[in-house]
Write a protein that holds these residues in place. Structure first.
Motif, short mmCIF file in Angstrom:
data_model
loop_
_atom_site.label_atom_id
_atom_site.label_comp_id
_atom_site.label_asym_id
_atom_site.label_seq_id
_atom_site.Cartn_x
_atom_site.Cartn_y
_atom_site.Cartn_z
N ALA A 1 -81.22 -51.75 32.93
CA ALA A 1 -80.37 -50.97 32.03
C ALA A 1 -79.52 -49.98 32.80
O ALA A 1 -78.35 -49.76 32.47
CB ALA A 1 -81.24 -50.26 30.99
N ALA A 2 -80.08 -49.38 33.86
CA ALA A 2 -79.32 -48.43 34.68
C ALA A 2 -78.17 -49.14 35.39
O ALA A 2 -77.05 -48.63 35.45
CB ALA A 2 -80.23 -47.73 35.69
N VAL A 3 -78.44 -50.33 35.94
CA VAL A 3 -77.38 -51.10 36.60
C VAL A 3 -76.29 -51.46 35.60
O VAL A 3 -75.09 -51.31 35.89
CB VAL A 3 -77.96 -52.38 37.26
N SER B 1 -81.02 -44.92 26.31
CA SER B 1 -80.46 -43.59 26.55
C SER B 1 -80.91 -42.97 27.86
O SER B 1 -80.13 -42.30 28.54
CB SER B 1 -80.78 -42.66 25.38
N ARG B 2 -82.15 -43.19 28.26
CA ARG B 2 -82.62 -42.54 29.49
C ARG B 2 -81.88 -43.07 30.73
O ARG B 2 -81.33 -42.28 31.49
CB ARG B 2 -84.14 -42.71 29.64
N PRO B 3 -81.82 -44.38 30.96
CA PRO B 3 -81.03 -44.85 32.11
C PRO B 3 -79.55 -44.51 31.97
O PRO B 3 -78.88 -44.21 32.95
CB PRO B 3 -81.26 -46.37 32.13
N PHE B 4 -79.05 -44.54 30.74
CA PHE B 4 -77.66 -44.17 30.50
C PHE B 4 -77.40 -42.74 30.96
O PHE B 4 -76.45 -42.46 31.68
CB PHE B 4 -77.35 -44.31 29.00
N CYS B 5 -78.28 -41.82 30.57
CA CYS B 5 -78.12 -40.41 30.97
C CYS B 5 -78.26 -40.26 32.48
O CYS B 5 -77.49 -39.52 33.11
CB CYS B 5 -79.16 -39.54 30.27
N CYS C 1 -75.87 -38.55 19.50
CA CYS C 1 -76.54 -39.81 19.86
C CYS C 1 -77.92 -39.67 20.47
O CYS C 1 -78.74 -40.57 20.34
CB CYS C 1 -75.67 -40.60 20.84
N LEU C 2 -78.16 -38.61 21.20
CA LEU C 2 -79.36 -38.55 22.02
C LEU C 2 -80.58 -38.06 21.26
O LEU C 2 -80.48 -37.17 20.41
CB LEU C 2 -79.13 -37.65 23.24
#
Length: 193
Positions: A49-51, A84-88, A116-117
């Motif tokens: 998800a982070a990638v 949301s965590r990897p996005f942040c 959103c968070l």
């Protein structure tokens, strides 16, 4: 595309993103792609998800010079709703490290915080902001965090108050800083002496 639901190492996933030209694909396609990602089972790993957050959004967000289009905003919020965590970790960190004003990026971060968070991700954003020297650009983000009126862990609230106290001399003429201090004293009055 079914490969996305299987564990892939970083280079494989980055290569697949590059092959699909995800970082530059048209925004309407980006919305559809994010909808497809949300439907995948099993869920993406944190690393994947982070990638994908980096490949899908980083270039677009950092290059904003005007408010994001409705397509980009829809893609951002849908991806953020599930990952949301990897996005942040990817997006917020990159925006914080960008030099300059970054007005559109700041507005976007504020909107994501406000709309959103989840509470634990709001705390993550706050901790990320407090890891860098405060600037006028970051004060609205802190204001957005405080606007959520979330209960903060004592150690994070202590760090916020300490940071505001230590960096006060740099903001002697800042109206945003004054509003921020007032908000801290209002929202957390029972915990701040």
């Amino acid at each position: 595309l079914s490969l996305m639901s299987h564990p892939l190492c970083h280079p494989q996933l980055e290569g697949l993103c590059s092959f699909l030209q995800l970082s530059t694909c048209p925004e309407p396609f980006l919305v559809r792609f994010c909808s497809w990602l949300l439907a995948l089972t099993p869920d993406l790993s944190y690393t994947s998800a982070a990638v994908l957050a980096e490949q899908l959004f980083l270039r677009r967000v950092l290059s904003l010079t005007q408010p994001p289009s409705r397509h980009l905003m829809a893609a951002l919020t849908s991806f953020c709703s599930k990952y949301s965590r990897p996005f942040c970790r990817v997006l917020v960190a990159a925006v914080l490290q960008e030099p300059g004003e970054g007005a559109e990026q700041t507005k976007l971060m504020c909107e994501l915080v406000e709309e959103c968070l989840e509470p634990h991700d709001v705390q993550l954003v706050l901790s990320q902001v407090l890891e860098v020297p405060l600037s006028e650009k970051l004060l609205p983000v802190l204001q957005a965090v405080l606007g959520r009126q979330e209960v903060l862990p004592p150690e994070l609230l202590d760090l916020l108050v300490l940071t505001l106290c230590q960096q006060a001399p740099a903001f002697t003429t800042s109206l945003n800083y004054a509003k921020l201090v007032t908000a801290v004293l209002t929202v957390y009055q029972s915990q701040v002496s």
